[in-house]
Structure formats: C-alpha cells, structure tokens
Enzyme design. Structure first.
Site, PDB file in Angstrom:
ATOM      1  N   ASP A 137       0.843  -1.203   0.000  1.00 19.07           N
ATOM      2  CA  ASP A 137       0.000   0.000   0.000  1.00 19.07           C
ATOM      3  C   ASP A 137       0.876   1.250   0.000  1.00 19.07           C
ATOM      4  O   ASP A 137       0.594   2.228  -0.693  1.00 19.07           O
ATOM      5  CB  ASP A 137      -0.907  -0.008   1.239  1.00 19.07           C
ATOM      6  CG  ASP A 137      -1.701  -1.291   1.312  1.00 19.07           C
ATOM      7  OD1 ASP A 137      -2.439  -1.578   0.367  1.00 19.07           O
ATOM      8  OD2 ASP A 137      -1.554  -2.029   2.307  1.00 19.07           O
ATOM      9  N   HIS A 165      -4.560  -3.486   5.924  1.00 17.57           N
ATOM     10  CA  HIS A 165      -4.439  -3.719   4.474  1.00 17.57           C
ATOM     11  C   HIS A 165      -5.848  -4.082   3.968  1.00 17.57           C
ATOM     12  O   HIS A 165      -6.184  -5.245   3.790  1.00 17.57           O
ATOM     13  CB  HIS A 165      -3.450  -4.857   4.225  1.00 17.57           C
ATOM     14  CG  HIS A 165      -3.316  -5.220   2.781  1.00 17.57           C
ATOM     15  ND1 HIS A 165      -2.863  -4.344   1.832  1.00 17.57           N
ATOM     16  CD2 HIS A 165      -3.596  -6.362   2.111  1.00 17.57           C
ATOM     17  CE1 HIS A 165      -2.861  -4.923   0.654  1.00 17.57           C
ATOM     18  NE2 HIS A 165      -3.310  -6.155   0.797  1.00 17.57           N
TER      19      HIS A 165
HETATM   20  N1  LIG Z   1      -0.894  -8.442   1.748  1.00 17.32           N
HETATM   21  C1  LIG Z   1      -0.754  -8.130   0.467  1.00 17.32           C
HETATM   22  O1  LIG Z   1      -0.276  -7.051   0.110  1.00 17.32           O
HETATM   23  C2  LIG Z   1      -1.175  -9.103  -0.597  1.00 17.32           C
HETATM   24  C3  LIG Z   1      -1.831 -10.249  -0.250  1.00 17.32           C
HETATM   25  N2  LIG Z   1      -2.186 -11.162  -1.197  1.00 17.32           N
HETATM   26  C4  LIG Z   1      -2.816 -12.378  -0.696  1.00 17.32           C
HETATM   27  O2  LIG Z   1      -1.841 -13.411  -0.724  1.00 17.32           O
HETATM   28  C5  LIG Z   1      -2.471 -14.677  -0.875  1.00 17.32           C
HETATM   29  C6  LIG Z   1      -1.865 -15.431  -2.051  1.00 17.32           C
HETATM   30  O3  LIG Z   1      -2.185 -14.738  -3.236  1.00 17.32           O
HETATM   31  P1  LIG Z   1      -1.960 -15.436  -4.633  1.00 17.32           P
HETATM   32  O4  LIG Z   1      -0.587 -16.032  -4.664  1.00 17.32           O
HETATM   33  O5  LIG Z   1      -2.358 -14.472  -5.671  1.00 17.32           O
HETATM   34  O6  LIG Z   1      -3.050 -16.591  -4.530  1.00 17.32           O
HETATM   35  P2  LIG Z   1      -3.060 -17.995  -5.283  1.00 17.32           P
HETATM   36  O7  LIG Z   1      -4.467 -18.463  -5.175  1.00 17.32           O
HETATM   37  O8  LIG Z   1      -2.396 -17.886  -6.613  1.00 17.32           O
HETATM   38  O9  LIG Z   1      -2.107 -18.893  -4.367  1.00 17.32           O
HETATM   39  C7  LIG Z   1      -2.492 -19.336  -3.104  1.00 17.32           C
HETATM   40  C8  LIG Z   1      -1.789 -20.677  -2.885  1.00 17.32           C
HETATM   41  O10 LIG Z   1      -2.088 -21.107  -1.555  1.00 17.32           O
HETATM   42  C9  LIG Z   1      -2.282 -22.520  -1.618  1.00 17.32           C
HETATM   43  N3  LIG Z   1      -3.024 -22.976  -0.437  1.00 17.32           N
HETATM   44  C10 LIG Z   1      -4.356 -23.033  -0.232  1.00 17.32           C
HETATM   45  N4  LIG Z   1      -4.627 -23.536   0.979  1.00 17.32           N
HETATM   46  C11 LIG Z   1      -3.435 -23.813   1.561  1.00 17.32           C
HETATM   47  C12 LIG Z   1      -3.049 -24.377   2.809  1.00 17.32           C
HETATM   48  N5  LIG Z   1      -3.954 -24.741   3.698  1.00 17.32           N
HETATM   49  N6  LIG Z   1      -1.733 -24.524   3.050  1.00 17.32           N
HETATM   50  C13 LIG Z   1      -0.811 -24.169   2.154  1.00 17.32           C
HETATM   51  N7  LIG Z   1      -1.103 -23.637   0.953  1.00 17.32           N
HETATM   52  C14 LIG Z   1      -2.396 -23.459   0.663  1.00 17.32           C
HETATM   53  C15 LIG Z   1      -3.047 -22.716  -2.932  1.00 17.32           C
HETATM   54  O11 LIG Z   1      -3.014 -24.054  -3.360  1.00 17.32           O
HETATM   55  C16 LIG Z   1      -2.272 -21.760  -3.852  1.00 17.32           C
HETATM   56  O12 LIG Z   1      -1.156 -22.380  -4.441  1.00 17.32           O
HETATM   57  C17 LIG Z   1      -3.967 -14.391  -1.050  1.00 17.32           C
HETATM   58  O13 LIG Z   1      -4.607 -14.529   0.193  1.00 17.32           O
HETATM   59  C18 LIG Z   1      -3.971 -12.929  -1.504  1.00 17.32           C
HETATM   60  O14 LIG Z   1      -5.191 -12.294  -1.185  1.00 17.32           O
HETATM   61  C19 LIG Z   1      -1.879 -11.000  -2.518  1.00 17.32           C
HETATM   62  C20 LIG Z   1      -1.250  -9.858  -2.930  1.00 17.32           C
HETATM   63  C21 LIG Z   1      -0.875  -8.810  -2.007  1.00 17.32           C
HETATM   64  O1  LIG Z   2      -6.473  -7.383  -3.320  1.00 16.74           O
HETATM   65  C1  LIG Z   2      -6.092  -8.546  -3.060  1.00 16.74           C
HETATM   66  O2  LIG Z   2      -6.835  -9.467  -2.718  1.00 16.74           O
HETATM   67  C2  LIG Z   2      -4.620  -8.797  -3.112  1.00 16.74           C
HETATM   68  C3  LIG Z   2      -4.058  -7.714  -2.323  1.00 16.74           C
HETATM   69  O3  LIG Z   2      -4.120  -7.722  -1.111  1.00 16.74           O
HETATM   70  C4  LIG Z   2      -3.654  -6.497  -3.014  1.00 16.74           C
HETATM   71  O4  LIG Z   2      -3.401  -6.519  -4.228  1.00 16.74           O
HETATM   72  O5  LIG Z   2      -3.580  -5.477  -2.346  1.00 16.74           O
END
Ligand SMILES: NC(=O)C1=CN([C@@H]2O[C@H](COP(=O)(O)OP(=O)(O)OC[C@H]3O[C@@H](n4cnc5c(N)ncnc54)[C@H](O)[C@@H]3O)[C@@H](O)[C@H]2O)C=CC1
Ligand SMILES: O=C([O-])CC(=O)C(=O)O
Length: 232
Positions: A137, A165
């Site tokens: 952010d 966030h």
């Molecule tokens: N805090 C931040 O700034 C951001 C947070 N995120 C969050 O990060 C997370 C991951 O995002 P992406 O990689 O885009 O999602 P994605 O859906 O591509 O990957 C998530 C992975 O977690 C795995 N998974 C599901 N349940 C699980 C468990 N119990 N144990 C281990 N692995 C498990 C899935 O199989 C998948 O490979 C999401 O919750 C997303 O909202 C994403 C971008 C920025």
């Molecule tokens: O929006 C989402 O779910 C992933 C995230 O946290 C971001 O891009 O800020």
C-alpha cells in the site's frame, strides 16, 4: 527474488521449504524444477512438501502466502472464514517446529487478521517478529504521487499508511515530501489540487488490489513479491 538475494542480501545463502496443498503438489514440483534449473548461487536446497510440520521444521523466516485468494466482488475480510482456520493450524505448527526466533511475514488476506491469529496461536514466537504485508500500500501511494507530480518514485518520502491492508486504510500524504533540486518540498504544495489528494489519491490506493483483480481476474504476484522483498 529470495533465491537471487533480493530479500536477504547478496551474501546470504538460503534453503527454501515450499508448502502447498496435495492438489497443488505437482505444480509445486514444477516450481522446484524451475528453481533448480535457474542454478541460483545462493540457493543451497529446495524442499517441497504438503506437510505443514515438515515445512515449518527449524525455519528462520516464514512467509505465509497460502490460502484462498480474493475473487472479483469480494472484500479481503470475506476470506476470513476460509483462511483463519488455515492460519490457526499454521501458527500451531510454527509454534512447535520453527526456530524460536523465527520471523513471520503474513501476506495472505485478510493479512492483518491472519497476523493476529498467528500471534495468538504461536505465543513463543516474539510478537515483534510477526508482521503483515502493508508495504504494498505504501508503494502504491508513492507511485500515485510520483505519477501525479511527474517525479521519480524514489524522490517521494514520508507517506504513511494508517490502518489495515483493506479498503478502510488511510493513505496519508500530509507529511510527505519530494526531493527537488531546491531541497525537500511538501507534497501538499506540489500537488496543487487539494481535492485530488483528499479524494482520488486515497480512493485509488485503497482500491488498487480490487482494480487489479477486476482487470486480470487474479491478483498479480510481482508487486506483492517486490514489496515483501524490499530491504530499504
Ligand atoms: N498483503 C498483500 O499485500 C497481498 C496479499 N495477497 C494475498 O496473498 C495470498 C496469495 O495470493 P496469490 O498467490 O495471488 O493466490 P493464489 O491463489 O495464486 O495462491 C495461493 C496458494 O495457496 C495454496 N493454499 C491453499 N490452501 C493452503 C493451505 N492450507 N496450506 C498451504 N497452501 C495453501 C493454494 O493451493 C495456492 O497455491 C492471497 O490470500 C492474496 O489475497 C496478494 C497480494 C498482495
Ligand atoms: O487485493 C487482493 O486481494 C490482493 C491484495 O491484497 C492487493 O493486491 O492489495
């Protein structure tokens, strides 16, 4: 980025433990193959597993990405019912099996809530070692201002993100400055349109994640990885 030393520095060798669910085991193996093919000099070992205990064993740093990700039309808090049980289980495994001074970065959403769960369910990990990713952010706010004033993002300083966030966060440019050839100048002075700073700027930063998901039906990995690995 971790294997290339961007997170921990160019002299820090790393051993990666990669965890996913059984359904994703094959994809996880492909990630291992790619990492090995890249022959990163800092990457000493790669262990892939679907066993949370094996994944947590003696780790010094845990980056928590696993769980359900947000889809179009959802708020981050809508993932709470699915992701909170995952974080309780992962916290208990870290508590029992990680290094006692383990540092934890929670990325998966709702990131602040998941970090709180981790703190509650892994009481022997020092509280100060647990954080969640809001640097993204901050970076978004820097970029919005840089674009608006037409300066480099590295010239923008002292932006603050208050709150979670989530879409209720408050990006605050009241104390932000721009480095110019005449010294530091307040952003408020250089952005001549106060209405933009009080409205569109705040709304755009709050809604960046939503805009990405709307545009590509998934959140992008690059900006989150880049924010997670920043060392400044
Ligand atoms: N805090 C931040 O700034 C951001 C947070 N995120 C969050 O990060 C997370 C991951 O995002 P992406 O990689 O885009 O999602 P994605 O859906 O591509 O990957 C998530 C992975 O977690 C795995 N998974 C599901 N349940 C699980 C468990 N119990 N144990 C281990 N692995 C498990 C899935 O199989 C998948 O490979 C999401 O919750 C997303 O909202 C994403 C971008 C920025
Ligand atoms: O929006 C989402 O779910 C992933 C995230 O946290 C971001 O891009 O800020």
């Amino acid at each position: 980025m971790i294997a290339r030393g961007i997170m921990l520095g160019p002299d820090q060798p790393v051993i990666l433990h990669l965890l996913d669910i059984t359904l994703a085991a094959e994809a996880l193996n492909v990630v291992k193959m790619e990492l090995l093919d890249a022959a990163f000099s800092l990457l000493k070992e790669v262990h892939v597993t679907t066993d949370i205990i094996e994944a947590c064993k003696d780790v010094n740093i845990a980056i928590m990405l696993g769980g359900f990700s947000r889809k179009e039309g959802m708020e981050r808090k809508d993932m709470m019912s699915k992701n909170v049980p995952i974080y309780k289980e992962q916290a208990s495994a870290l508590e029992k099996h990680a290094a006692s001074d383990c540092k934890v970065l929670v990325v998966a959403n709702p990131a602040n809530t998941n970090a709180l769960i981790l703190k509650e369910f892994s009481p022997s990990i020092p509280k100060k070692n647990i954080t969640c990713l809001t640097r993204l952010d901050h970076n978004r706010a820097l970029s919005q201002i840089a674009e608006r004033i037409k300066v480099y993002v590295t010239d923008v300083k002292n932006v603050i993100i208050w709150g979670n966030h989530s879409s209720t966060q408050y990006p605050d440019a009241n104390h932000a400055t721009i480095t110019t050839t005449n010294g530091e100048r307040p952003v408020k002075e250089l952005v001549t349109n106060d209405h933009w700073l009080k409205n569109e700027f705040i709304n755009t930063v709050q809604q960046c994640g939503t805009a990405i998901i709307k545009a590509q039906k998934a959140s992008s990995a690059l900006f989150a990885a880049s924010a997670a690995c920043m060392r400044d």
